[in-house]
Design a protein around this motif. Structure first.
Motif, short mmCIF file in Angstrom:
data_model
loop_
_atom_site.label_atom_id
_atom_site.label_comp_id
_atom_site.label_asym_id
_atom_site.label_seq_id
_atom_site.Cartn_x
_atom_site.Cartn_y
_atom_site.Cartn_z
N TRP A 54 -16.88 -23.24 -37.76
CA TRP A 54 -17.03 -21.80 -37.98
C TRP A 54 -17.17 -21.15 -36.61
N SER A 67 -18.11 -14.47 -39.67
CA SER A 67 -17.94 -15.91 -39.55
C SER A 67 -16.53 -16.26 -40.02
N MET A 68 -15.79 -16.95 -39.18
CA MET A 68 -14.43 -17.36 -39.53
C MET A 68 -14.39 -18.89 -39.62
N GLU A 69 -14.08 -19.37 -40.81
CA GLU A 69 -13.95 -20.82 -41.01
C GLU A 69 -12.63 -21.28 -40.40
N VAL A 70 -12.67 -22.41 -39.71
CA VAL A 70 -11.47 -22.97 -39.09
C VAL A 70 -11.27 -24.39 -39.62
N LYS A 74 -6.80 -23.90 -37.74
CA LYS A 74 -6.23 -22.65 -38.28
C LYS A 74 -7.33 -21.86 -38.98
N PRO A 75 -7.30 -20.51 -38.82
CA PRO A 75 -8.29 -19.69 -39.52
C PRO A 75 -8.14 -19.84 -41.03
N ARG A 76 -9.24 -19.85 -41.70
CA ARG A 76 -9.23 -19.97 -43.16
C ARG A 76 -10.01 -18.81 -43.76
N ILE A 78 -12.94 -15.91 -44.11
CA ILE A 78 -13.69 -15.04 -43.21
C ILE A 78 -14.79 -14.37 -44.03
N LEU A 156 -11.42 -13.45 -32.56
CA LEU A 156 -12.04 -14.74 -32.94
C LEU A 156 -11.05 -15.89 -32.79
N GLU A 157 -9.81 -15.65 -33.12
CA GLU A 157 -8.80 -16.72 -33.04
C GLU A 157 -8.65 -17.26 -31.62
N ILE A 160 -10.47 -20.57 -30.95
CA ILE A 160 -10.11 -21.82 -31.64
C ILE A 160 -9.82 -22.92 -30.63
#
Length: 168
Positions: A54, A67-70, A74-76, A78, A156-157, A160
């Motif tokens: 995250w 919070s962005m799940e990765v 790859k982003p999943r 949010i 956010l990306e 990664i």
């Protein structure tokens, strides 16, 4: 590692976990939560374990967190918490969770927990200024998403690439 603590409006801990600090500036703090991170949920008296990475953003002047799940780099999903601006001091980041969430799950954006907001608005006696700011922030997030503005502009990306190789 820093400690993150979400609090309810009365200042009581809501949930807490640890994450790696990636970026800190005058506007926000960004962290990385690892797979197998344990989140202690005080109100439910449970501990949850996250399964993926995250990347999380905590603004110091804006009324939200993201919070962005990765997964597989790859982003999943949010998850945007509507919250009072975050505060960071001596390795502890805190924010007041104001219940309403704006989240992308399975590719669809939804507003969540309006009922919880209504309940806590009465329980904690949210001032009218706070209630108005919650709705204004939700509107701003939806507008920014539609127009690819911060924080939905790829900020956010860019983090990664800082996810280390990790075997579970």
């Amino acid at each position: 590692m820093i400690t993150i603590q979400a609090q309810k409006y009365d200042g009581m801990p809501h949930y807490t976990w640890q994450a790696k600090l990636l970026d800190l500036n005058d506007e926000y703090l960004i962290v990385l939560s690892y797979p197998e991170t344990e989140i202690k949920h005080f109100s439910k008296n449970e501990v949850f374990t996250v399964n993926n990475w995250w990347i999380e953003l905590y603004p110091f002047k804006k009324w939200f967190t993201i919070s962005m799940e990765v997964k597989n780099r790859k982003p999943r999903d949010i998850y945007c918490n509507i919250a009072k601006p975050s505060s960071y001091k001596n390795g502890l980041l805190t924010f007041i969770d104001l219940d309403i969430d704006f989240a992308k799950r399975d590719g669809k954006w939804k507003v969540l927990d309006e009922d919880e907001f209504e309940t806590h608005q009465k329980k904690y006696n949210y001032p009218v200024e706070v209630v108005n700011k919650v709705w204004e922030t939700l509107d701003n997030l939806q507008f920014n998403l539609k127009n690819n503005y911060f924080p939905f502009d790829g900020t956010l990306e860019t983090y990664i690439s800082q996810i280390p190789e990790y075997k579970m």
